[in-house]
Design a protein around this motif. Structure first.
Motif, PDB file in Angstrom:
ATOM      1  N   LEU A  15       6.246 136.164 113.294  1.00 26.66           N
ATOM      2  CA  LEU A  15       5.591 135.700 112.063  1.00 26.66           C
ATOM      3  C   LEU A  15       5.214 136.895 111.192  1.00 26.66           C
ATOM      4  O   LEU A  15       4.789 137.951 111.707  1.00 26.66           O
ATOM      5  CB  LEU A  15       4.335 134.886 112.413  1.00 26.66           C
ATOM      6  N   PRO A  16       5.317 136.755 109.877  1.00 29.19           N
ATOM      7  CA  PRO A  16       4.912 137.863 108.975  1.00 29.19           C
ATOM      8  C   PRO A  16       3.411 138.098 108.970  1.00 29.19           C
ATOM      9  O   PRO A  16       2.952 139.104 108.417  1.00 29.19           O
ATOM     10  CB  PRO A  16       5.420 137.406 107.610  1.00 29.19           C
ATOM     11  N   LEU A  17       2.661 137.198 109.552  1.00 30.93           N
ATOM     12  CA  LEU A  17       1.204 137.371 109.575  1.00 30.93           C
ATOM     13  C   LEU A  17       0.801 138.657 110.280  1.00 30.93           C
ATOM     14  O   LEU A  17      -0.222 139.249 109.963  1.00 30.93           O
ATOM     15  CB  LEU A  17       0.550 136.165 110.267  1.00 30.93           C
ATOM     16  N   TRP A  18       1.586 139.066 111.303  1.00 24.82           N
ATOM     17  CA  TRP A  18       1.176 140.221 112.111  1.00 24.82           C
ATOM     18  C   TRP A  18       1.366 141.548 111.363  1.00 24.82           C
ATOM     19  O   TRP A  18       0.730 142.540 111.712  1.00 24.82           O
ATOM     20  CB  TRP A  18       1.963 140.235 113.412  1.00 24.82           C
ATOM     21  N   THR A  19       2.205 141.566 110.348  1.00 29.29           N
ATOM     22  CA  THR A  19       2.433 142.811 109.603  1.00 29.29           C
ATOM     23  C   THR A  19       1.823 142.775 108.219  1.00 29.29           C
ATOM     24  O   THR A  19       2.097 143.651 107.385  1.00 29.29           O
ATOM     25  CB  THR A  19       3.949 143.070 109.492  1.00 29.29           C
ATOM     26  N   ALA A  20       1.030 141.750 107.941  1.00 28.34           N
ATOM     27  CA  ALA A  20       0.393 141.656 106.622  1.00 28.34           C
ATOM     28  C   ALA A  20      -0.650 142.762 106.448  1.00 28.34           C
ATOM     29  O   ALA A  20      -1.289 143.200 107.415  1.00 28.34           O
ATOM     30  CB  ALA A  20      -0.249 140.289 106.426  1.00 28.34           C
ATOM     31  N   VAL A  21      -0.829 143.240 105.185  1.00 24.20           N
ATOM     32  CA  VAL A  21      -1.797 144.305 104.892  1.00 24.20           C
ATOM     33  C   VAL A  21      -2.839 143.764 103.916  1.00 24.20           C
ATOM     34  O   VAL A  21      -2.631 142.738 103.253  1.00 24.20           O
ATOM     35  CB  VAL A  21      -1.108 145.544 104.289  1.00 24.20           C
ATOM     36  N   ILE A  54       5.538 140.663 120.188  1.00 20.94           N
ATOM     37  CA  ILE A  54       5.088 141.085 118.865  1.00 20.94           C
ATOM     38  C   ILE A  54       5.318 142.589 118.734  1.00 20.94           C
ATOM     39  O   ILE A  54       4.863 143.375 119.570  1.00 20.94           O
ATOM     40  CB  ILE A  54       3.604 140.729 118.660  1.00 20.94           C
ATOM     41  N   GLN A  55       6.012 142.998 117.690  1.00 17.21           N
ATOM     42  CA  GLN A  55       6.391 144.397 117.543  1.00 17.21           C
ATOM     43  C   GLN A  55       5.293 145.226 116.874  1.00 17.21           C
ATOM     44  O   GLN A  55       4.926 146.296 117.371  1.00 17.21           O
ATOM     45  CB  GLN A  55       7.683 144.490 116.717  1.00 17.21           C
ATOM     46  N   ASP A  56       4.768 144.751 115.753  1.00 15.57           N
ATOM     47  CA  ASP A  56       3.750 145.509 115.011  1.00 15.57           C
ATOM     48  C   ASP A  56       2.552 144.610 114.745  1.00 15.57           C
ATOM     49  O   ASP A  56       2.698 143.382 114.605  1.00 15.57           O
ATOM     50  CB  ASP A  56       4.307 146.026 113.680  1.00 15.57           C
ATOM     51  N   LEU A  57       1.402 145.257 114.666  1.00 17.35           N
ATOM     52  CA  LEU A  57       0.172 144.509 114.447  1.00 17.35           C
ATOM     53  C   LEU A  57      -0.734 145.332 113.529  1.00 17.35           C
ATOM     54  O   LEU A  57      -1.299 146.358 113.947  1.00 17.35           O
ATOM     55  CB  LEU A  57      -0.523 144.222 115.787  1.00 17.35           C
ATOM     56  N   THR A  58      -0.833 144.877 112.304  1.00 17.64           N
ATOM     57  CA  THR A  58      -1.727 145.540 111.363  1.00 17.64           C
ATOM     58  C   THR A  58      -3.163 145.066 111.590  1.00 17.64           C
ATOM     59  O   THR A  58      -3.393 144.085 112.322  1.00 17.64           O
ATOM     60  CB  THR A  58      -1.291 145.219 109.913  1.00 17.64           C
ATOM     61  N   PRO A  59      -4.139 145.705 110.998  1.00 16.54           N
ATOM     62  CA  PRO A  59      -5.519 145.219 111.163  1.00 16.54           C
ATOM     63  C   PRO A  59      -5.680 143.785 110.721  1.00 16.54           C
ATOM     64  O   PRO A  59      -6.384 143.002 111.365  1.00 16.54           O
ATOM     65  CB  PRO A  59      -6.321 146.186 110.294  1.00 16.54           C
ATOM     66  N   GLY A  63      -3.271 141.552 110.686  1.00 18.78           N
ATOM     67  CA  GLY A  63      -2.559 140.755 111.686  1.00 18.78           C
ATOM     68  C   GLY A  63      -3.345 140.627 112.983  1.00 18.78           C
ATOM     69  O   GLY A  63      -3.345 139.570 113.631  1.00 18.78           O
ATOM     70  N   ALA A  64      -4.054 141.734 113.354  1.00 17.22           N
ATOM     71  CA  ALA A  64      -4.876 141.678 114.565  1.00 17.22           C
ATOM     72  C   ALA A  64      -6.003 140.670 114.406  1.00 17.22           C
ATOM     73  O   ALA A  64      -6.346 139.927 115.351  1.00 17.22           O
ATOM     74  CB  ALA A  64      -5.426 143.066 114.880  1.00 17.22           C
ATOM     75  N   ALA A  65      -6.591 140.624 113.212  1.00 17.53           N
ATOM     76  CA  ALA A  65      -7.661 139.652 112.997  1.00 17.53           C
ATOM     77  C   ALA A  65      -7.134 138.221 113.080  1.00 17.53           C
ATOM     78  O   ALA A  65      -7.789 137.329 113.651  1.00 17.53           O
ATOM     79  CB  ALA A  65      -8.306 139.913 111.625  1.00 17.53           C
ATOM     80  N   GLN A  66      -5.946 138.004 112.496  1.00 20.22           N
ATOM     81  CA  GLN A  66      -5.360 136.666 112.567  1.00 20.22           C
ATOM     82  C   GLN A  66      -5.027 136.286 114.007  1.00 20.22           C
ATOM     83  O   GLN A  66      -5.284 135.165 114.444  1.00 20.22           O
ATOM     84  CB  GLN A  66      -4.092 136.617 111.703  1.00 20.22           C
ATOM     85  N   LEU A  67      -4.456 137.250 114.797  1.00 16.27           N
ATOM     86  CA  LEU A  67      -4.122 136.973 116.192  1.00 16.27           C
ATOM     87  C   LEU A  67      -5.372 136.702 117.022  1.00 16.27           C
ATOM     88  O   LEU A  67      -5.392 135.805 117.876  1.00 16.27           O
ATOM     89  CB  LEU A  67      -3.329 138.149 116.780  1.00 16.27           C
ATOM     90  N   ALA A  68      -6.441 137.460 116.737  1.00 18.15           N
ATOM     91  CA  ALA A  68      -7.698 137.220 117.456  1.00 18.15           C
ATOM     92  C   ALA A  68      -8.233 135.837 117.134  1.00 18.15           C
ATOM     93  O   ALA A  68      -8.785 135.137 118.009  1.00 18.15           O
ATOM     94  CB  ALA A  68      -8.723 138.290 117.089  1.00 18.15           C
ATOM     95  N   SER A  69      -8.089 135.406 115.882  1.00 15.57           N
ATOM     96  CA  SER A  69      -8.535 134.058 115.515  1.00 15.57           C
ATOM     97  C   SER A  69      -7.727 132.999 116.252  1.00 15.57           C
ATOM     98  O   SER A  69      -8.275 132.013 116.766  1.00 15.57           O
ATOM     99  CB  SER A  69      -8.403 133.868 114.003  1.00 15.57           C
ATOM    100  N   ASP A  70      -6.387 133.185 116.332  1.00 12.90           N
ATOM    101  CA  ASP A  70      -5.535 132.229 117.059  1.00 12.90           C
ATOM    102  C   ASP A  70      -5.910 132.160 118.534  1.00 12.90           C
ATOM    103  O   ASP A  70      -6.026 131.072 119.116  1.00 12.90           O
ATOM    104  CB  ASP A  70      -4.069 132.627 116.900  1.00 12.90           C
ATOM    105  N   LEU A  71      -6.087 133.337 119.140  1.00 17.94           N
ATOM    106  CA  LEU A  71      -6.388 133.365 120.571  1.00 17.94           C
ATOM    107  C   LEU A  71      -7.764 132.784 120.858  1.00 17.94           C
ATOM    108  O   LEU A  71      -7.967 132.124 121.887  1.00 17.94           O
ATOM    109  CB  LEU A  71      -6.291 134.803 121.101  1.00 17.94           C
TER     110      LEU A  71
END
Length: 823
Positions: A637-643, A761-766, A768-776
């Motif tokens: 998903l592009p969410l993980w590389t969003a800035v 997941i290849q890259d995780l921007t800050p 994207g990390a916040a979005q992933l933490a919200s999902d988890l």
């Protein structure tokens, strides 16, 4: 009570003595009175025994010092007596005068000379008789005075010992053998004729002649060879369908009873004839039977081997038929011999027969290691019975022993062959078949054939192959379930259930399952129910098998403890001395401890568990497939590389402000996953009463981790065993079953997420990390509602949302993965 106390020393187990002493069948009042009397008697007996023991100890303590003194006194007396005897001998030698001593020496010399002269005279007489022996015997043979010739040879044979260790021994021995051969050749034709016409007086005279020349065995060979000739001809000339290469006229199983019947006819005749000829009719009878059986061409072993090759996997039933026929024949022969013993007036008839050629068993082992018996006479009786296994019995039952030792393989092949016939009928039926129903039907056939195997084991080995029986049954059921597991795996593939689209079920609307998925789901439940049915049948069959083994153990114990009442047949004694009498058999026949008995068919149980695991895996894969598909593109998903967005400034000299925008709402993919997880309890509402879901919960994927949950039922248990009236208990069980399945689903899904999806997941921007933490975090709440512990999920969340990764306490692999993503 006094007699009961006296028998207390005969028991090794005090519980057994109490059970034998107390009147168990009486009512409670009488039993209580008996217990009170027994306790009083035991107290009195204990006090008396203690008093007697103290008196004995006191007597021994007083006697030990006196014993040392007595031994010392006896030693001194013996030394004094030895000195006195030596002194008396010296005085006796001194009293005899020298002339008297010379006279005694002279008399001793004369006596020796007389003895030597008598011996020389006897030698000269023997030499004189041997010089005319050949002429005398030849003359007697020419005059057909065979009895006198035999008597002359017998007299000369007794004198052979005189020439032993001399140069004259070998020539005289050769002459004796030559004259005996001439006498035998002169009598052979007349002897055979007398045997054929049953001239009993002549046969008896000829036996006396052969006995005089130490050729009884040759006479028996003539007699046995002539009398067994019709039996040998019948055996060799009959062409058998399942033994001979050319076309036969009769099966071996049909011919053998007729052959044994002819043998019994001959043996009944010999029972009346032999006492008129032989001084030891029972010994001669046994030797004749051994000669008749061992002289059969082809041998019994060879024909059994050809029968085995002819029938192949189905040979066991034929072998059992032949073995039973042979046992019946052996019992009939024993009855004839018992009659001969009763009619004989000489005790010498009970002597074991001579062994001109001892046959050794090829599969002999140690004798029975029996448990302690009540009297030494029983042990002696058993030893004598084992030693009394005659050679004709070994000749009769030895050919079967090779097949009896290989009983496990024969039984397994027979079971497979029996079941294959029914499987062949199934494959020949046209159209699609209900696999779950077919499994239950074939299980009925399999267990039906297996129940008959216990009777076959008793008929063919009298229970000595019980270890092989258990092995064969265990292997058979394992192969049976492995075959069905492969069929289950093929039938539970979604491609096997592709069908045109069907209207969606209103009750399960919105669950994202296709008709093929529902077909796999329903088939999984039906197959799991069939596996449960097979497991229940297996438990019931194990109980029957254990009862059968207990019966075998009881029979063996009674034969050991009371051999007079429970006499063993010849075939049973032969099996008792074979390698079937093993340590494994003793372990199997040992009484089970109170409580839950040890399982017998371990591999079969394991195979059923594997079948249940296959159904559960297919069911779980079907249920989780929409959730797994929802995560297919999650890692990319592009969410993980969003800035974060950068707000432009009107003044170029001003610093640009980075205004972070975090989406605390879960992503659409995670919302679909969470919705699917929350729909799982609704999916199980319609199947809560299905007993298939309660079966083999320990084989659920990741059930070991889930077993720590309080809601998980016991392994391999059926959670619903209560009556309808116990509604509340049933509700608890339904919740426990649903909880176990939901916990398994949740753990499997989380493992897929944390081991395969998240590490992709290849890259995780800050951002994207916040979005992933919200999902988890959102997913953690969902799985928590399903009573699933997601420790790895929580660690992923902590590690993703942490500002300083080095300060987070998580697993090394999770730490490295997040460090790679965030670079």
């Amino acid at each position: 009570m006094a007699s009961s106390l006296e028998s207390l020393g005969e028991y090794d187990d005090i519980v057994a003595w109490v059970n034998d002493t107390l009147p168990i069948d009486s009512d409670v009042s009488e039993l209580d009175q008996s217990i009170v009397q027994l306790l009083a008697s035991l107290d009195i007996a204990a006090e008396d025994t203690s008093s007697q023991l103290e008196r004995t100890i006191d007597d021994v303590a007083r006697s030990v010092p006196r014993l040392t003194y007595d031994l010392h006194f006896m030693n001194d007396g013996a030394s004094t007596l030895q000195s006195a005897l030596r002194h008396v001998c010296n005085r006796a030698v001194a009293v005899v005068p020298d002339p008297m001593k010379e006279t005694l020496d002279h008399l001793r010399t004369l006596d020796k000379i007389k003895t030597n002269m008598e011996a020389a005279r006897d030698v000269l007489r023997e030499a004189e008789s041997w010089s005319t022996l050949e002429m005398e015997v030849t003359g007697l043979l020419g005059d057909q005075q065979y009895a006198k010739a035999a008597a002359r040879l017998s007299e000369a044979s007794r004198s052979m010992v005189v020439f032993q260790n001399t140069p004259e021994y070998d020539p005289r021995r050769s002459l004796m053998t030559s004259l005996q051969n001439q006498l035998e050749a002169s009598l052979s034709s007349a002897l055979v004729s007398a045997i054929n016409i049953q001239d009993l007086p002549a046969c008896k005279d000829y036996f006396a002649i052969f006995s005089d020349i130490q050729r009884e065995s040759e006479f028996r060979n003539y007699y046995n060879g002539s009398r067994k000739a019709p039996l040998a001809t019948l055996w060799q000339s009959t062409r058998l369908k399942d033994c001979d290469e050319d076309e036969g006229v009769i099966l071996f199983a049909d011919f053998l009873p007729k052959f044994y019947e002819q043998c019994l006819t001959v043996l009944h005749h010999e029972r009346n004839v032999m006492p008129e000829i032989f001084p030891d009719p029972l010994v001669s009878f046994s030797a004749f039977l051994l000669s008749a059986l061992s002289g059969l061409q082809p041998s019994i072993s060879h024909r059994l081997s050809t029968v085995s090759n002819h029938y192949g996997d189905a040979v066991l039933q034929e072998l059992i038929t032949l073995f039973k026929t042979t046992e019946d024949f052996a019992r009939s022969v024993q009855n004839i011999m018992e009659k001969m013993k009763l009619s004989s007036s000489s005790e010498d008839t009970a002597v074991s027969p001579p062994a001109p050629r001892r046959r050794k068993s090829i599969r002999m082992s140690m004798s029975w290691r029996s448990a302690p018996v009540r009297a030494s006479s029983s042990t002696h009786t058993i030893s004598s019975k084992l030693a009394s296994l005659s050679e004709w019995e070994q000749e009769l039952f030895q050919p079967f022993l090779e097949f009896q030792v290989d009983y496990a393989s024969l039984e397994r092949r027979f079971l497979d062959n029996t079941l294959m016939a029914t499987v062949t009928l199934d494959t020949s039926r046209p159209g699609k078949q209900d696999v779950a129903r077919l499994l239950r039907e074939r299980a009925v056939d399999a267990f039906g054939a297996a129940e008959e195997s216990m009777n076959r084991c008793m008929a063919f080995t009298h229970g000595y192959a019980a270890v092989g029986l258990v092995q064969a049954l265990d292997s058979f059921f394992k192969s049976f379930m492995d075959m069905w597991r492969r069929e289950m795996h093929a039938q539970l593939q979604p491609s096997a259930h592709i069908s045109p689209d069907e209207p969606e079920d209103e009750e399960n609307a919105g669950l994202d399952y296709t008709s093929a998925d529902w077909a796999v789901f329903q088939l999984s439940l039906h197959l799991l129910s069939s596996a449960r049915s097979v497991h229940e049948r297996l438990l019931s069959f194990e109980s029957k098998l254990r009862v059968n083994i207990t019966h075998i153990s009881t029979s063996f114990r009674l034969a050991r403890e009371d051999p007079q009442t429970f006499a063993m047949s010849a075939s049973l004694r032969h099996l008792e001395q074979s390698v079937l009498q093993s340590a494994e058999l003793q372990t199997l026949l040992e009484p089970q401890r109170p409580g839950q008995p040890e399982p017998l068919l371990l591999e079969a149980r394991s195979a059923i568990s594997e079948c249940a695991r296959t159904c559960q895996d297919a069911l779980q894969h079907t249920i989780l497939s929409p959730l797994i598909k929802a995560l297919e593109g999650y890692a990319s998903l592009p969410l993980w590389t969003a800035v974060d967005e950068v707000k432009p400034s009107a003044n170029p000299k001003e610093v640009k402000l980075h205004i972070p925008s975090f989406s605390l709402d879960p992503s659409d993919n995670m919302k679909r996953v969470a919705e699917g997880l929350l729909n799982l309890p609704r999916l199980f509402e319609g199947y809560g009463d299905d007993d298939a879901l309660a079966f083999s919960l320990d084989t659920l994927p990741h059930a070991q981790a889930a077993s720590t949950e309080p809601s998980t039922p016991a392994p391999m248990g059926h959670a619903r065993r209560q009556s309808v009236s116990a509604g509340s208990k049933q509700a608890v069980d339904r919740e426990a079953i649903s909880g176990a399945w939901l916990s398994s689903f949740g753990r499997t899904f989380l493992l897929h997420l944390t081991l395969q999806v998240l590490p992709s997941i290849q890259d995780l921007t800050p951002r994207g990390a916040a979005q992933l933490a919200s999902d988890l975090g959102y997913l953690s709440n969902i799985v928590g509602a399903l009573n699933v512990e997601g420790e790895d999920l929580s660690q992923w969340r902590r590690c993703v949302e942490a500002d300083d990764l080095d300060a987070v306490s998580v697993k090394d692999d999770i730490w490295r993965e997040v460090l790679r993503m965030r670079r």
